[in-house]
Design a protein around this motif. Structure first.
Motif, PDB file in Angstrom:
ATOM      1  N   ILE A 156       0.864  -1.196   0.000  1.00  0.00           N
ATOM      2  CA  ILE A 156       0.000   0.000   0.000  1.00  0.00           C
ATOM      3  C   ILE A 156       0.894   1.238   0.000  1.00  0.00           C
ATOM      4  O   ILE A 156       1.855   1.308   0.770  1.00  0.00           O
ATOM      5  CB  ILE A 156      -0.910   0.057   1.254  1.00  0.00           C
ATOM      6  CG1 ILE A 156      -1.765  -1.218   1.383  1.00  0.00           C
ATOM      7  CG2 ILE A 156      -1.807   1.292   1.210  1.00  0.00           C
ATOM      8  CD1 ILE A 156      -2.514  -1.310   2.711  1.00  0.00           C
ATOM      9  N   GLU A 157       0.554   2.175  -0.845  1.00  0.00           N
ATOM     10  CA  GLU A 157       1.269   3.453  -0.830  1.00  0.00           C
ATOM     11  C   GLU A 157       0.255   4.568  -1.088  1.00  0.00           C
ATOM     12  O   GLU A 157      -0.483   4.523  -2.085  1.00  0.00           O
ATOM     13  CB  GLU A 157       2.362   3.481  -1.902  1.00  0.00           C
ATOM     14  CG  GLU A 157       3.200   4.753  -1.818  1.00  0.00           C
ATOM     15  CD  GLU A 157       4.386   4.734  -2.783  1.00  0.00           C
ATOM     16  OE1 GLU A 157       4.341   3.939  -3.743  1.00  0.00           O
ATOM     17  OE2 GLU A 157       5.329   5.509  -2.578  1.00  0.00           O
ATOM     18  N   THR A 158       0.182   5.517  -0.192  1.00  0.00           N
ATOM     19  CA  THR A 158      -0.746   6.642  -0.398  1.00  0.00           C
ATOM     20  C   THR A 158       0.032   7.952  -0.395  1.00  0.00           C
ATOM     21  O   THR A 158       1.048   8.088   0.290  1.00  0.00           O
ATOM     22  CB  THR A 158      -1.831   6.698   0.702  1.00  0.00           C
ATOM     23  OG1 THR A 158      -1.214   7.102   1.931  1.00  0.00           O
ATOM     24  CG2 THR A 158      -2.505   5.356   0.900  1.00  0.00           C
ATOM     25  N   LYS A 159      -0.473   8.894  -1.180  1.00  0.00           N
ATOM     26  CA  LYS A 159       0.157  10.222  -1.248  1.00  0.00           C
ATOM     27  C   LYS A 159      -0.909  11.293  -1.071  1.00  0.00           C
ATOM     28  O   LYS A 159      -1.803  11.430  -1.916  1.00  0.00           O
ATOM     29  CB  LYS A 159       0.855  10.405  -2.600  1.00  0.00           C
ATOM     30  CG  LYS A 159       2.117   9.579  -2.745  1.00  0.00           C
ATOM     31  CD  LYS A 159       2.700   9.686  -4.137  1.00  0.00           C
ATOM     32  CE  LYS A 159       3.890   8.739  -4.280  1.00  0.00           C
ATOM     33  NZ  LYS A 159       4.300   8.569  -5.668  1.00  0.00           N
ATOM     34  N   ASP A 160      -0.813  12.009   0.030  1.00  0.00           N
ATOM     35  CA  ASP A 160      -1.749  13.113   0.328  1.00  0.00           C
ATOM     36  C   ASP A 160      -3.210  12.709   0.152  1.00  0.00           C
ATOM     37  O   ASP A 160      -4.008  13.487  -0.392  1.00  0.00           O
ATOM     38  CB  ASP A 160      -1.436  14.333  -0.549  1.00  0.00           C
ATOM     39  CG  ASP A 160      -0.082  14.923  -0.226  1.00  0.00           C
ATOM     40  OD1 ASP A 160       0.289  14.943   0.963  1.00  0.00           O
ATOM     41  OD2 ASP A 160       0.618  15.334  -1.168  1.00  0.00           O
ATOM     42  N   LEU A 161      -3.552  11.538   0.587  1.00  0.00           N
ATOM     43  CA  LEU A 161      -4.919  11.034   0.386  1.00  0.00           C
ATOM     44  C   LEU A 161      -5.887  11.745   1.344  1.00  0.00           C
ATOM     45  O   LEU A 161      -5.666  11.763   2.555  1.00  0.00           O
ATOM     46  CB  LEU A 161      -4.958   9.519   0.622  1.00  0.00           C
ATOM     47  CG  LEU A 161      -6.122   8.767   0.000  1.00  0.00           C
ATOM     48  CD1 LEU A 161      -6.110   8.878  -1.521  1.00  0.00           C
ATOM     49  CD2 LEU A 161      -6.095   7.301   0.397  1.00  0.00           C
ATOM     50  N   SER A 162      -6.927  12.316   0.767  1.00  0.00           N
ATOM     51  CA  SER A 162      -7.897  13.068   1.568  1.00  0.00           C
ATOM     52  C   SER A 162      -9.313  12.731   1.160  1.00  0.00           C
ATOM     53  O   SER A 162      -9.574  12.327   0.026  1.00  0.00           O
ATOM     54  CB  SER A 162      -7.694  14.590   1.382  1.00  0.00           C
ATOM     55  OG  SER A 162      -6.395  14.951   1.742  1.00  0.00           O
ATOM     56  N   LYS A 163     -10.224  12.926   2.124  1.00  0.00           N
ATOM     57  CA  LYS A 163     -11.642  12.731   1.832  1.00  0.00           C
ATOM     58  C   LYS A 163     -12.455  13.748   2.620  1.00  0.00           C
ATOM     59  O   LYS A 163     -12.288  13.898   3.836  1.00  0.00           O
ATOM     60  CB  LYS A 163     -12.092  11.307   2.206  1.00  0.00           C
ATOM     61  CG  LYS A 163     -13.565  11.041   1.995  1.00  0.00           C
ATOM     62  CD  LYS A 163     -13.961  11.043   0.529  1.00  0.00           C
ATOM     63  CE  LYS A 163     -15.442  10.847   0.323  1.00  0.00           C
ATOM     64  NZ  LYS A 163     -15.834  10.893  -1.095  1.00  0.00           N
ATOM     65  N   SER A 164     -13.319  14.419   1.900  1.00  0.00           N
ATOM     66  CA  SER A 164     -14.230  15.375   2.543  1.00  0.00           C
ATOM     67  C   SER A 164     -15.658  14.996   2.230  1.00  0.00           C
ATOM     68  O   SER A 164     -15.957  14.533   1.127  1.00  0.00           O
ATOM     69  CB  SER A 164     -13.949  16.792   2.017  1.00  0.00           C
ATOM     70  OG  SER A 164     -12.611  17.144   2.260  1.00  0.00           O
ATOM     71  N   PHE A 165     -16.524  15.197   3.203  1.00  0.00           N
ATOM     72  CA  PHE A 165     -17.961  15.068   2.987  1.00  0.00           C
ATOM     73  C   PHE A 165     -18.544  16.471   3.159  1.00  0.00           C
ATOM     74  O   PHE A 165     -18.631  16.963   4.285  1.00  0.00           O
ATOM     75  CB  PHE A 165     -18.588  14.100   3.995  1.00  0.00           C
ATOM     76  CG  PHE A 165     -18.105  12.681   3.840  1.00  0.00           C
ATOM     77  CD1 PHE A 165     -18.593  11.874   2.817  1.00  0.00           C
ATOM     78  CD2 PHE A 165     -17.147  12.151   4.693  1.00  0.00           C
ATOM     79  CE1 PHE A 165     -18.150  10.560   2.668  1.00  0.00           C
ATOM     80  CE2 PHE A 165     -16.700  10.847   4.552  1.00  0.00           C
ATOM     81  CZ  PHE A 165     -17.201  10.052   3.528  1.00  0.00           C
TER      82      PHE A 165
ATOM     83  N   LYS B  31      -7.304  13.697   6.037  1.00  0.00           N
ATOM     84  CA  LYS B  31      -6.562  14.830   5.472  1.00  0.00           C
ATOM     85  C   LYS B  31      -5.102  14.464   5.202  1.00  0.00           C
ATOM     86  O   LYS B  31      -4.341  14.192   6.124  1.00  0.00           O
ATOM     87  CB  LYS B  31      -6.631  16.013   6.450  1.00  0.00           C
ATOM     88  CG  LYS B  31      -6.123  17.314   5.865  1.00  0.00           C
ATOM     89  CD  LYS B  31      -6.311  18.446   6.867  1.00  0.00           C
ATOM     90  CE  LYS B  31      -5.791  19.757   6.321  1.00  0.00           C
ATOM     91  NZ  LYS B  31      -5.943  20.837   7.323  1.00  0.00           N
ATOM     92  N   GLY B  32      -4.761  14.420   3.934  1.00  0.00           N
ATOM     93  CA  GLY B  32      -3.377  14.286   3.495  1.00  0.00           C
ATOM     94  C   GLY B  32      -2.588  13.140   4.088  1.00  0.00           C
ATOM     95  O   GLY B  32      -1.503  13.342   4.639  1.00  0.00           O
ATOM     96  N   ILE B  33      -3.099  11.932   3.983  1.00  0.00           N
ATOM     97  CA  ILE B  33      -2.398  10.763   4.542  1.00  0.00           C
ATOM     98  C   ILE B  33      -1.304  10.293   3.579  1.00  0.00           C
ATOM     99  O   ILE B  33      -1.571  10.042   2.404  1.00  0.00           O
ATOM    100  CB  ILE B  33      -3.366   9.593   4.803  1.00  0.00           C
ATOM    101  CG1 ILE B  33      -4.480   9.990   5.778  1.00  0.00           C
ATOM    102  CG2 ILE B  33      -2.615   8.352   5.294  1.00  0.00           C
ATOM    103  CD1 ILE B  33      -4.118   9.922   7.223  1.00  0.00           C
ATOM    104  N   ASN B  34      -0.096  10.197   4.107  1.00  0.00           N
ATOM    105  CA  ASN B  34       1.016   9.606   3.350  1.00  0.00           C
ATOM    106  C   ASN B  34       1.447   8.343   4.081  1.00  0.00           C
ATOM    107  O   ASN B  34       1.789   8.394   5.261  1.00  0.00           O
ATOM    108  CB  ASN B  34       2.193  10.588   3.271  1.00  0.00           C
ATOM    109  CG  ASN B  34       1.854  11.765   2.382  1.00  0.00           C
ATOM    110  OD1 ASN B  34       1.747  11.640   1.164  1.00  0.00           O
ATOM    111  ND2 ASN B  34       1.633  12.909   2.998  1.00  0.00           N
ATOM    112  N   LEU B  35       1.403   7.231   3.373  1.00  0.00           N
ATOM    113  CA  LEU B  35       1.627   5.945   4.047  1.00  0.00           C
ATOM    114  C   LEU B  35       2.302   4.966   3.091  1.00  0.00           C
ATOM    115  O   LEU B  35       2.025   4.953   1.888  1.00  0.00           O
ATOM    116  CB  LEU B  35       0.260   5.391   4.476  1.00  0.00           C
ATOM    117  CG  LEU B  35       0.203   4.086   5.231  1.00  0.00           C
ATOM    118  CD1 LEU B  35       0.637   4.305   6.672  1.00  0.00           C
ATOM    119  CD2 LEU B  35      -1.223   3.544   5.223  1.00  0.00           C
ATOM    120  N   GLN B  36       3.201   4.186   3.645  1.00  0.00           N
ATOM    121  CA  GLN B  36       3.818   3.116   2.841  1.00  0.00           C
ATOM    122  C   GLN B  36       3.804   1.833   3.671  1.00  0.00           C
ATOM    123  O   GLN B  36       4.321   1.813   4.787  1.00  0.00           O
ATOM    124  CB  GLN B  36       5.257   3.476   2.462  1.00  0.00           C
ATOM    125  CG  GLN B  36       5.319   4.621   1.453  1.00  0.00           C
ATOM    126  CD  GLN B  36       6.737   5.054   1.160  1.00  0.00           C
ATOM    127  OE1 GLN B  36       7.632   4.862   1.982  1.00  0.00           O
ATOM    128  NE2 GLN B  36       6.936   5.655   0.002  1.00  0.00           N
TER     129      GLN B  36
END
Lengths: 230, 171
Positions: B4-13, B20-25
């Motif tokens: 799994i790799e995420t870059k600045d992953l965000s979700k708004s309703f 807000k802005g998840i960076n993960l490896q």
């Protein structure tokens, strides 16, 4: 996609509503032929074309008048029930959303195709002819009605509301469409081009337009569903 | 390649930003757990990765494939949070159906084997509507692994369970 379609197809044969609708179709097909034979035996002066159509006229009227009601009665919640109960999460995490919509469509479509085919077979036994154009025209009409049902089920999130809407649309649909098809009022007459009855009035290949309209509705359903959080 | 790799992953309703802005490896073979209070966005984050909801911004990849991708879905197993099961299907039919949706045909024996691994073998032919919460959780895990995925997401697999059942599921 095929697993979803298969499950939808099989589940449609279960339940009292399905059994009643299948029974209505088959009984109508049987008595339609009996009535046709009775009318023909009276020596009515009818053309060869009318003679061919007279056997299937009962099924045609049934689908024209109640087809939308039947389809919506059985499948009004085909999409929104899974959204409401969140079982859709099992599907969207496994396959493309377009495949879910198409799979559901195929399952329902195959169910109605089977019912219609068996009804026409019953007629065929008595009439000793299979009215292929009438069969294809009704298939195109049902395809349109199924696509409209799926579109409404994607648009309206609550299954309870689509059940109410299904009855309303099912009753109003044939009346409204008959009106826009026959009216000379230019303000509403244009609507006949987006409704299915206009394309099945004559025994030609105009019914193919209904398939095109169905595709448009399915594409709209898929695009809406793709944008929806589950 | 990261699992799994995420870059600045965000979700708004609407105007509310939940993630807000998840960076993960996450490395292949690694087991990662999210901890956080209710409403912290744990499920929302998992739902974005599994295609249940769409990210507002940012990007991610699963098993080296940029998401959200339908191609990678066949290689992941998901046990979503708050999902009810198909009440009219038995445990075995659940597994057969959902494996089929994933494009994999499984035999009855394979279903039984998976159900045995979660302790539901005896309930293989019982309809899910009659299942207890613990049994539903177990079936949720079983359906997530039935197609032998490379990557598994389990969203709150032990929530609402007593200590004994939690240990049972963890094992």
């Amino acid at each position: 996609m095929f697993s979803i379609g298969k499950r939808e197809f099989i589940s449609l044969f279960k339940g009292i509503k399905s059994i009643v609708i299948i029974a209505i179709l088959l009984v109508s097909a049987y008595y339609s032929t009996k009535l046709a034979e009775l009318l023909l035996s009276t020596g009515m002066n009818i053309s060869a074309e009318e003679r061919q159509n007279i056997y299937t006229v009962g099924i045609q009227f049934l689908i024209l008048l109640f087809g939308q009601l039947f389809v919506m009665g059985l499948s009004h919640d085909v999409m929104n029930k899974e959204l409401h109960e969140r079982t859709i999460r099992f599907l969207v995490s496994r396959v493309a959303r377009s495949q879910i919509v198409i799979g559901k469509f195929l399952g329902i479509w195959l169910f109605w195709l089977t019912c219609l085919f068996v009804s026409f077979l019953i007629v065929c036994v008595f009439a000793q002819t299979f009215d292929i154009i009438a069969f294809l025209q009704l298939t195109s009409l049902l395809t349109y009605q199924i696509s409209l049902t799926i579109l409404l089920s994607v648009l309206v999130p609550k299954p309870g509301f689509t059940m109410f809407l299904g009855i309303l649309v099912g009753i109003a649909f044939p009346i409204l469409i008959a009106w826009v098809t026959l009216t000379s009022n230019v303000w509403v007459a244009w609507m006949r081009y987006i409704t299915p009855f206009y394309y099945i009035q004559h025994p030609n290949f105009a019914f193919l337009t209904n398939l095109l309209l169905s595709c448009v509705m399915l594409i709209i359903s898929i695009e809406i569903f793709k944008r929806r959080d589950c | 390649m990261f699992a799994i790799e995420t870059k600045d992953l965000s979700k708004s309703f609407g105007k509310t930003t939940v993630v807000k802005g998840i960076n993960l490896q996450v490395q292949t073979g690694e087991v990662l757990g999210f901890l956080g209070r209710n409403g912290a966005g744990k499920s929302t984050f998992i739902n974005m990765l599994t295609g249940i909801i769409r990210p507002t911004s940012g990007s991610f990849s699963l098993l080296g494939i940029d998401g959200p991708s339908d191609h990678v879905k066949k290689r992941i197993g998901v046990m979503p949070d708050y999902s009810s099961l198909y009440g009219n299907l038995t445990a075995k039919k659940h597994l057969k159906y959902l494996a089929g949706v994933s494009g994999k045909t499984v035999t009855n024996q394979q279903c039984i084997d998976v159900l045995r691994s979660v302790g539901l073998e005896e309930h293989a032919n019982q309809k899910a509507v009659k299942f207890s919460i613990v049994m539903k959780k177990k079936l949720g895990i079983a359906q997530a692994i039935i197609h032998d995925p490379d990557l598994i997401f389990l969203d709150e697999p032990t929530s609402g369970l007593d200590a004994e059942s939690t240990i049972e599921i963890q094992q």
